[in-house]
Motif scaffolding. Structure first.
Motif, PDB file in Angstrom:
ATOM      1  N   SER B  46       0.834  -1.210   0.000  1.00 22.18           N
ATOM      2  CA  SER B  46       0.000   0.000   0.000  1.00 22.18           C
ATOM      3  C   SER B  46       0.864   1.254   0.000  1.00 22.18           C
ATOM      4  O   SER B  46       0.502   2.268  -0.615  1.00 22.18           O
ATOM      5  CB  SER B  46      -0.913   0.015   1.219  1.00 22.18           C
ATOM      6  N   GLN B  91      -8.719  -0.495  -0.783  1.00 25.79           N
ATOM      7  CA  GLN B  91      -8.975  -1.779  -0.143  1.00 25.79           C
ATOM      8  C   GLN B  91     -10.371  -1.824   0.491  1.00 25.79           C
ATOM      9  O   GLN B  91     -11.119  -2.756   0.307  1.00 25.79           O
ATOM     10  CB  GLN B  91      -7.907  -2.013   0.916  1.00 25.79           C
ATOM     11  N   ASP B 167      -5.934  -1.518  -4.544  1.00 28.08           N
ATOM     12  CA  ASP B 167      -5.284  -2.058  -3.349  1.00 28.08           C
ATOM     13  C   ASP B 167      -6.145  -3.174  -2.775  1.00 28.08           C
ATOM     14  O   ASP B 167      -7.270  -2.922  -2.332  1.00 28.08           O
ATOM     15  CB  ASP B 167      -5.106  -0.926  -2.321  1.00 28.08           C
ATOM     16  N   GLU B 168      -5.635  -4.393  -2.818  1.00 29.09           N
ATOM     17  CA  GLU B 168      -6.378  -5.576  -2.327  1.00 29.09           C
ATOM     18  C   GLU B 168      -7.833  -5.549  -2.819  1.00 29.09           C
ATOM     19  O   GLU B 168      -8.757  -5.619  -2.006  1.00 29.09           O
ATOM     20  CB  GLU B 168      -6.370  -5.610  -0.788  1.00 29.09           C
TER      21      GLU B 168
END
Ligand code: ADP
Ligand code: MG
Lengths: 381, 222
Positions: B46, B91, B167-168
């Motif tokens: 991240s 995320q 992100d994820e």
């Protein structure tokens, strides 16, 4: 071409306010009430101040009253002639007047005798009265519409016709006034021909008032000399004392306001902080964010300001400031009520505006500004 | 072209507590390529994404995107850079849950104050593209995880950025929805977007349209 106002941003701001509906409605109501209270207090103050100034301007320059051991007595009419012989004096006129207690309504009327020089009224007042508006209202309630019965000192009645009302420049003073002939007034107060209540003196040169006053005092040591200036000071004192009550209200308002401000300025919730982070992450600049907060602040504070001012106008000038007026004119029990004269008090509007709107807007912007200027990387967590 | 040169990143947690998140990172990503950043939780993925998006600054080293030194930009220029070049899928989606789908998606357009027709056109396009036309007026908090994720990618895509960062993205999705998201990325690759995905989800490993997989461990490249 770049448009002046970003309506999407404005829409976003309105949306933000709506999302926190109950909190914002609460704040708006409180701000409106505070604006209302402050504005109303200022309006009443300047209205009454204006009234008092008018009253003071209309006062005689010097009043001479007889005293015995400090207590007031009727004065010999002949003293007016002696006073006239002092240089620099325009006129010295004996007045007959007094407060008449009207038991039915529990109020005092000011009875004023109209003299031989005031021809306009002479005819009318031969056997009648001219009354102020406040007096009219009080008498109506006691079913006196065409005449009034004065009770004389020997217990008999003096019936006088009400010939009409008179218009007054200064309501505060003349509202409770009844004009009648000096002869009738002497009967009511049992004052004989050679006596008067006091003597009013006018002076050619206003700068000489003090000198003339001392000369009269020398001539008649047993009199009390009251100059316009003395009266002005005592009026001012009443005003300042009453003003203290207003000051207290004023401080309470400010205090409440600053609690709201403090609460707002002391920081953002984590939800609000996250929102700012999101906005920055999608490309909002610090300015965009502050602009949005500015819209939020100005919508609420300007709205509250306008509502508060409208309420104050209505309360003071349409409903004549019930309750608040009584705080100021505390003697309303004794005096008849009066209408507050309308003064367009721009200064008050400006002061209250600057005390509320910009402060509220800053309190909205500053905490957001602190968050917006930090690195936005927290949003990644 | 995205380049990271000798990047070190230290988070100063408090006066006595520092976290070294990245050490000596050198990396370059070509325009139009799809890159998967993989590594365990806490390895620094991240952090790399936030440097590329100009959300944070490196402690030392340089981040250069299309020959712009973005690690040296002032805050406002960084915002402008993001607005022009970057779309981010976070995320946790980072949607504003009390706003509607539409209101969330148009957020990146607001600073440029577009005219209403243009905005409506762009909105309609992403709503169709990510199959959320019927959700337009619904509040985000009433959506399922998969739907929220599509709103997030619609928001990242609406202003047509050159670079999309995720992100994820599948951390909160089941396998079916995850595969669907991977297909969305494949479509974006065809539009020549540069795509950087940070993930530890094995579904992303060995995909045919991914140009490079970069593994990161304890803040340095493996
Ligand atoms: N804002 C921050 N403040 C302090 N430490 C942070 C911050 N962001 C990340 N870290 C730390 O830096 C390291 C790398 O974090 P991160 O980049 O989020 O890893 P990943 O995304 O691979 O899980 C972790 O030890 C994390 O705790
Ligand atoms: Mg991470």
């Amino acid at each position: 071409m770049k448009k002046m106002i970003n309506f999407y941003l404005l829409e976003y701001a309105i949306g933000s306010l709506v999302r926190q509906k109950s909190k914002n409605i609460f704040i708006t109501i409180i701000l409106s009430l505070l604006t209302f209270l402050l504005t109303a207090v200022f309006f009443i103050t300047s209205s009454i101040r204006y009234e008092l100034n008018q009253t003071v301007d209309a006062l005689p320059e010097i009043i001479v009253a007889q005293t015995k051991g400090g207590k007031h007595y009727d004065i010999d009419v002949s003293k007016a002639d002696s006073i006239l012989s002092i240089t620099g004096i325009n006129s010295a006129i004996p007045r007959v007047w007094g407060y008449y207690y009207f038991k039915n309504a529990g109020v005092n009327f000011s009875l004023v005798g109209v003299g031989e020089f005031e021809d306009d009224y002479k005819e009318i007042l031969e056997n009648g009265l001219l009354i102020g508006r406040g007096v009219r209202d009080v008498l109506k309630k006691s079913y006196f519409k065409e005449y009034f019965n004065f009770i004389l000192s020997d217990g008999s009645l003096l019936k006088l016709d009400i010939k009409g009302e008179f218009d007054a420049d200064t309501e505060l003073e003349s509202n409770d006034m009844i004009l009648m002939s000096k002869d009738n007034l002497r009967k009511i107060f049992d004052i004989d021909e050679t006596k008067a209540t006091d003597i009013v003196v006018s002076v050619a040169n206003p700068d000489e008032v003090q000198t003339v006053a001392s000369k009269i005092q020398l001539l008649f040591p047993n009199t009390r000399i009251i100059t316009k200036n003395d009266l002005k000071i005592s009026y001012q004192n009443i005003f300042d004392y009453k003003g203290g009550v207003f000051l207290a209200l004023f401080i309470i308002s400010l205090f409440t306001f600053f609690i709201i401000i403090y609460d707002k300025a002391s920081g953002l919730t984590s939800e609000q902080t996250r929102e700012i982070g999101i906005l920055k992450a999608v490309g909002f600049t610090i300015e965009d964010i502050l602009k949005e907060k500015f819209y939020e602040g100005i919508i609420i504070s300007l709205f509250a300001y306008i509502i508060g001012v409208i309420l104050a106008f209505t309360f003071v000038y349409i409903f004549n400031a019930p309750l608040l007026q009584n705080i100021f004119t505390g003697y309303s029990e004794l005096k008849t009520s009066f209408t507050l004269p309308f003064i367009l008090d721009i200064q008050t509007l400006v002061i209250v505006f600057f005390l509320s709107v910009p402060i509220y807007i800053s309190a909205t912007i500053i905490p957001s500004w602190r968050v917006a200027t930090m690195d936005a990387e927290e949003v990644m967590r | 072209m995205i380049e990271l040169k000798d990047i070190n990143k230290i988070y100063q947690v408090n006066k006595y507590n520092k976290v070294v998140a990245l050490k000596g990172i050198n990396l370059s990503i070509k325009e139009g390529s799809v890159v998967v950043l993989k590594g365990a939780s806490g390895s620094g993925k991240s952090t790399i994404l936030s440097l590329i998006a100009a959300l944070g600054k490196p402690t030392s080293g340089e981040v250069v995107v299309d020959s712009v030194h973005i690690s040296k930009l002032t805050d406002n220029f960084a915002s402008a850079f993001r607005s022009k070049n970057i779309g981010i899928v976070f995320q946790k989606y980072n949607l504003i849950s009390s706003l509607s789908v539409k209101e969330n998606i148009i957020l990146p357009l607001i600073p440029s104050n577009p005219d209403a027709l243009e905005l409506e056109k762009k909105l309609q396009k992403v709503l169709e593209m990510f199959e959320i036309v019927d959700k337009k007026e619904i509040l985000v908090k009433n959506l399922s995880g998969g739907q929220q994720q599509r709103v997030a990618i619609a928001r990242a895509y609406i202003d047509n950025p050159k670079i999309i960062i995720a992100d994820e993205p599948t951390a909160n999705l089941d396998e079916k929805l995850s595969l669907r998201f991977i297909e969305i990325l494949r479509g974006l690759k065809q539009e020549n977007k540069t795509i950087i995905v940070a993930t530890h989800d094995p579904l992303f490993f060995g995909l045919d349209f991914v140009d490079e997989e970069i593994e990161i461990k304890d803040g340095h490249l493996v």
